[in-house]
Design a protein around this motif. Structure first.
Motif, PDB file in Angstrom:
ATOM      1  N   LEU A  95     -46.937 -47.200 -49.325  1.00  0.00           N
ATOM      2  CA  LEU A  95     -46.694 -48.161 -48.469  1.00  0.00           C
ATOM      3  C   LEU A  95     -47.645 -48.368 -47.242  1.00  0.00           C
ATOM      4  O   LEU A  95     -48.653 -49.244 -46.969  1.00  0.00           O
ATOM      5  CB  LEU A  95     -45.547 -48.420 -48.234  1.00  0.00           C
ATOM      6  CG  LEU A  95     -44.948 -49.957 -47.361  1.00  0.00           C
ATOM      7  CD1 LEU A  95     -43.584 -50.245 -47.634  1.00  0.00           C
ATOM      8  CD2 LEU A  95     -45.313 -49.972 -45.769  1.00  0.00           C
ATOM      9  N   VAL A  96     -47.656 -47.254 -46.496  1.00  0.00           N
ATOM     10  CA  VAL A  96     -48.520 -47.165 -45.252  1.00  0.00           C
ATOM     11  C   VAL A  96     -49.890 -47.110 -45.655  1.00  0.00           C
ATOM     12  O   VAL A  96     -50.880 -47.699 -44.909  1.00  0.00           O
ATOM     13  CB  VAL A  96     -47.990 -45.865 -44.330  1.00  0.00           C
ATOM     14  CG1 VAL A  96     -49.030 -45.624 -43.301  1.00  0.00           C
ATOM     15  CG2 VAL A  96     -46.507 -45.904 -43.883  1.00  0.00           C
ATOM     16  N   ALA A  97     -50.345 -46.369 -46.660  1.00  0.00           N
ATOM     17  CA  ALA A  97     -51.892 -46.222 -46.914  1.00  0.00           C
ATOM     18  C   ALA A  97     -52.123 -47.672 -47.624  1.00  0.00           C
ATOM     19  O   ALA A  97     -53.335 -48.196 -47.138  1.00  0.00           O
ATOM     20  CB  ALA A  97     -51.992 -45.241 -48.231  1.00  0.00           C
ATOM     21  N   LYS A  98     -51.180 -48.465 -48.169  1.00  0.00           N
ATOM     22  CA  LYS A  98     -51.714 -49.817 -48.430  1.00  0.00           C
ATOM     23  C   LYS A  98     -51.683 -50.643 -47.424  1.00  0.00           C
ATOM     24  O   LYS A  98     -52.405 -51.719 -47.404  1.00  0.00           O
ATOM     25  CB  LYS A  98     -50.653 -50.305 -49.671  1.00  0.00           C
ATOM     26  CG  LYS A  98     -50.770 -51.684 -50.322  1.00  0.00           C
ATOM     27  CD  LYS A  98     -49.792 -52.299 -51.030  1.00  0.00           C
ATOM     28  CE  LYS A  98     -49.416 -51.496 -52.278  1.00  0.00           C
ATOM     29  NZ  LYS A  98     -48.391 -51.929 -53.126  1.00  0.00           N
ATOM     30  N   ASP A  99     -50.889 -50.568 -46.449  1.00  0.00           N
ATOM     31  CA  ASP A  99     -50.666 -51.512 -45.429  1.00  0.00           C
ATOM     32  C   ASP A  99     -50.562 -50.864 -44.288  1.00  0.00           C
ATOM     33  O   ASP A  99     -49.196 -51.040 -43.751  1.00  0.00           O
ATOM     34  CB  ASP A  99     -49.779 -52.757 -45.851  1.00  0.00           C
ATOM     35  CG  ASP A  99     -49.467 -53.698 -44.596  1.00  0.00           C
ATOM     36  OD1 ASP A  99     -50.471 -54.022 -43.879  1.00  0.00           O
ATOM     37  OD2 ASP A  99     -48.461 -54.488 -44.423  1.00  0.00           O
TER      38      ASP A  99
END
Length: 385
Positions: A95-99
């Motif tokens: 999730l953090v890598a995506k956003d």
């Protein structure tokens, strides 16, 4: 500490969802994210690697987007929030890598109220966690709660909605009144029925969030291909031309004419019958042309009137079945006038029942040879005995 914060927030969210009265989230959330002064030694990239589990390359890319973070206070609170929803460390990292900007979202102001709102709509915490994981950008927008009921009615089910947002989640934050609803109304006026619309939305979700004037231009383009509104193929034609410029469509039409030796009328017939041919790659079309015309000996006009065959796998369907028919005809086991397209159009089970099973005694190796051909192990000739 992260585990403790996660369990605390989980109890908060569980209680707030069940509480029939306004819940003082701000007092309890302050325990999850205590206010601290900026830490001058705080390094965003190291935090992303050590605490969020990103790779060094991911962290380098993400840190540029959240360089304004000067302390771990807010991202710690967000990680605690995600842990409280039940997301695993792997899901949090993804999730953090995506956003990366999710780490800047306000837990008290946006994230926690969104959970309360979504719970009120009937979603379980598991479903909410999946939503946050798939559409983190939308999850940190307040519009997700107000948009969700309409989206669910539009797509028919929560699972269908998840299929859509895996590819494009913008509908969860797009203006319903100014964009989405006008597009839906217009396309229904174009003859898309209750069965067609969910399929189109799932296949081309961006269409719903596109400027309505541009959507009208796409409809006009689909009609320009010779596919009228209300026809069976109109949905497919609209999907085929969506977001393609007139120039790109013209280039693809010219390529089809050259590749399959089609006349203007023949390419028109093919596109009307199989609009998605416009989205096929040049290599995909070239390989099928070389096999169907040069090897199988089919006439260009025959292919133009049966363009659906171009959607089938060359190695797994077109070529193996051609060699089965060729083998059967050469050995007098099949009428020489048997149509090739009728054979490739059958589903696998029916093809085997009609063309393989009846010849087990006369051609005992046929089934084995056909299976090998489907695996790409094509022999020069099938064995008769």
């Amino acid at each position: 500490m992260l585990r403790l914060r996660g369990s605390t927030l989980a109890r908060i969210l569980s209680f707030s969802a069940a509480s029939p009265i306004p819940f003082p989230l701000h007092r309890l959330l302050s325990a999850v994210a205590p206010a601290v002064s900026p830490n001058p030694s705080f390094a965003v990239e190291e935090y992303l690697v050590d605490t969020c589990g990103l790779t060094r390359a991911q962290a380098l890319k993400a840190s540029a987007k959240i360089s304004r973070i000067k302390s771990p206070t807010k991202p710690d609170a967000v990680l605690a929030f995600l842990a409280g929803l039940g997301l695993s460390s792997a899901h949090v990292s993804a999730l953090v890598a995506k956003d990366p900007l999710f780490l800047c979202a306000g837990v008290e102001r946006i994230l926690a109220p969104n959970v309360v709102g979504l719970t009120g709509l009937g979603l379980s915490h598991t479903e909410i966690a999946r939503l946050a994981s798939l559409a983190p950008t939308c999850f940190r927008c307040k519009s997700i709660v107000s948009n969700l009921p309409y989206c669910l009615s539009l797509f028919g089910s929560y699972e269908n909605l998840l299929l859509v947002i895996k590819h494009d989640s913008s509908i969860l934050r797009c203006s319903l009144e100014k964009v989405v609803k006008p597009n839906v109304a217009f396309l229904q006026e174009c003859g898309l029925g209750d069965c067609d619309t969910p399929k189109l939305w799932i296949a081309a979700p961006r269409l719903l969030c596109t400027n309505p004037e541009r959507v009208r231009a796409m409809v006009a383009c689909a009609e320009g291909l010779g596919v009228p509104r209300g026809s069976v193929m109109f949905r497919h034609a609209l999907h085929a031309v969506a977001f393609l410029s007139k120039e790109k469509i013209a280039i693809q039409v010219e390529h089809l004419k050259n590749t399959f030796r089609w006349s203007d009328s023949e390419v028109g017939i093919a596109v009307c019958k199989f609009p998605n041919i416009l989205r096929r790659s040049k290599d995909n079309l070239q390989s099928r042309s070389e096999f169907l015309i040069s090897e199988a000996g089919l006439e260009p006009a025959y292919i133009a009137h049966r363009p659906a065959m171009l959607s089938y796998s060359l190695e797994g369907r077109l070529r193996p079945r051609y060699y089965v028919l060729k083998f059967l005809k050469e050995n007098g086991l099949l009428d020489h006038d048997r149509d090739y397209y009728s054979a490739v159009a059958f589903i696998e089970k029916v093809f085997v029942e009609k063309f393989i099973c009846p010849h087990k005694e006369a051609a005992p190796h046929l089934s084995q040879d056909y299976e090998a051909a489907c695996r790409g192990e094509m022999r020069t000739r099938f064995r008769f005995a």
